[in-house]
Design an enzyme around this catalytic site. Sequence first.
Site, PDB file in Angstrom:
ATOM      1  N   GLU A 136       0.833  -1.219   0.000  1.00 12.69           N
ATOM      2  CA  GLU A 136       0.000   0.000   0.000  1.00 12.69           C
ATOM      3  C   GLU A 136       0.859   1.256   0.000  1.00 12.69           C
ATOM      4  OE1 GLU A 136      -3.174  -0.119  -0.520  1.00 12.69           O
ATOM      5  OE2 GLU A 136      -3.139  -2.301  -0.412  1.00 12.69           O
ATOM      6  N   ASP A 204       4.169  -4.285  -5.832  1.00  8.40           N
ATOM      7  CA  ASP A 204       4.818  -5.485  -5.283  1.00  8.40           C
ATOM      8  C   ASP A 204       6.342  -5.359  -5.355  1.00  8.40           C
ATOM      9  OD1 ASP A 204       2.408  -6.702  -4.782  1.00  8.40           O
ATOM     10  OD2 ASP A 204       2.451  -8.014  -6.551  1.00  8.40           O
TER      11      ASP A 204
HETATM   12 ZN   LIG Z   1      -2.424  -3.005  -4.909  1.00 10.55          ZN
END
Ligand SMILES: [Zn+2]
Length: 486
Positions: A136, A204
């Site tokens: 996030e 990521d």
């Molecule tokens: Zn995401």
Amino acid sequence: MSIRLRKTVMSVLFGALLAGNLPAQADSQDRLPDIGTTAGSTLSINQELAMGDFYVRQLRAGAPLINDPLLSNYINQLGNRLVKRADSVRTPFHFYLIRNDEINAFAFFGGNVVLHSALFRYADSESELASVLAHEISHVTQRHLARSMESQQRSAPLTWVGALGSILLAMANPQLGMAALSGTLAGAQQGMITFTQANEQEADRIGIQVLQRAGFDPQAMPNFLQKLADQSRYASKPPEMLLTHPLPESRLSDARNRANQMRSTPVQSSQDFLFAKIRTFGMYGSPDRPLSDDLLEQWEKGNVREQLAAKYGRVIQFYQAKKYDEARNRLQPLLASAPTNPWFLDMMTDIDLGQNRAAQAISRLQNVSGIQTNPVLQLNLANAYVEGKQPAEASKILYRYTYSHPDDPNGWELLAQAAAARGLRAEELAARAESLALSGQLDQAIQLLSNASSLVKLGSLEQARYDARIDQLRQLQQRFRQYQKS
Ligand SMILES: [Zn+2]
């Protein structure tokens, strides 16, 4: 300190807000400037901060936010430990926990990250929870939301700020009828905010670096993604999180490959993680899934930290069942071995207050060394003073607390109670006004401050202070109006 929650249906909409199905615009991704400084086309950081501020106030008003000082403190410490290891951090970060049994997390403008309480259920280790936060945080540092809005602004004749504002307002307004709600949902379906697969891969890729630099296990990221994938395979409906953060097979294998290339170090979950997990479960779990014995029994056979957390969990079970004597008996030895532990002190204060023993809570807290520098315990002591009919002592603490933590509604609400008990009507109204302003109810806040201003002596310092505050809130109102036009 345990806080009663207003439950609303609005949390459902937060998922919907971010789940719009705009076709992925992979090509626009490459054209966008890296930091987004192109004049006229890009949101400035100040605009993002203002929108974030607006949004957080709506969130406080409409979502079942868990205003638990211990848990807020924990997720903010964990989050900021990761933020410190991130690049391109342009704003302070704030982390919020909302009571919701669906796994999800999302980031919003101005470094605001919202976590669903269910994350504590599914995260088996602190590294797993941290992997979600790191992802996030990376959406924020890579400015995915701003870019997504910009690309949509180019492709659709939408006044996106206005549309976003009306979605947020709709989410925050429980009086809205179904017609208005479905109109809003239609707006969300048009793809107001969505993360593309390219965004997900980037969050990521950046997130796993942040995770590792902050000392967590990088394998936790693919492990947690695997859990989500398994859940979507075997459950009747996919986890909400996969609507807002799409998870194709390639995303999982990429995360796995990246983690395998990093040095893997076994990382033990902190004691605070285990306390936070069991507290979230035990005090803010869904009614149909109460804190079960399974996890406690597993931890009772686990390592030293797990055993301690299991004991704390047993205390919570008794406290929640209002079996205060049993809870006290179980907590006493824990507190004796760690007399300054805020998790234990907070629990013992709640047990005391549950048994109308405020004086006992006050004397215990007063004797804790370093209490002045611990905001959680300061709130506990103020609360005990209010309950123990010593509101003047409570006020002393709360003047300082609200000065250093002006964004915490707990402080203002306690201050209002203390002022009311002291018969200080103007001060009570002013404190209530701050609490209302924090949840975006600026009209009402201004009204209360005007009332407060008319109660105090003409030309007094207090009056000048209330009037100046009214001016500030009017300016805020002006700024927010642009988000409310559609
Ligand atoms: Zn995401």
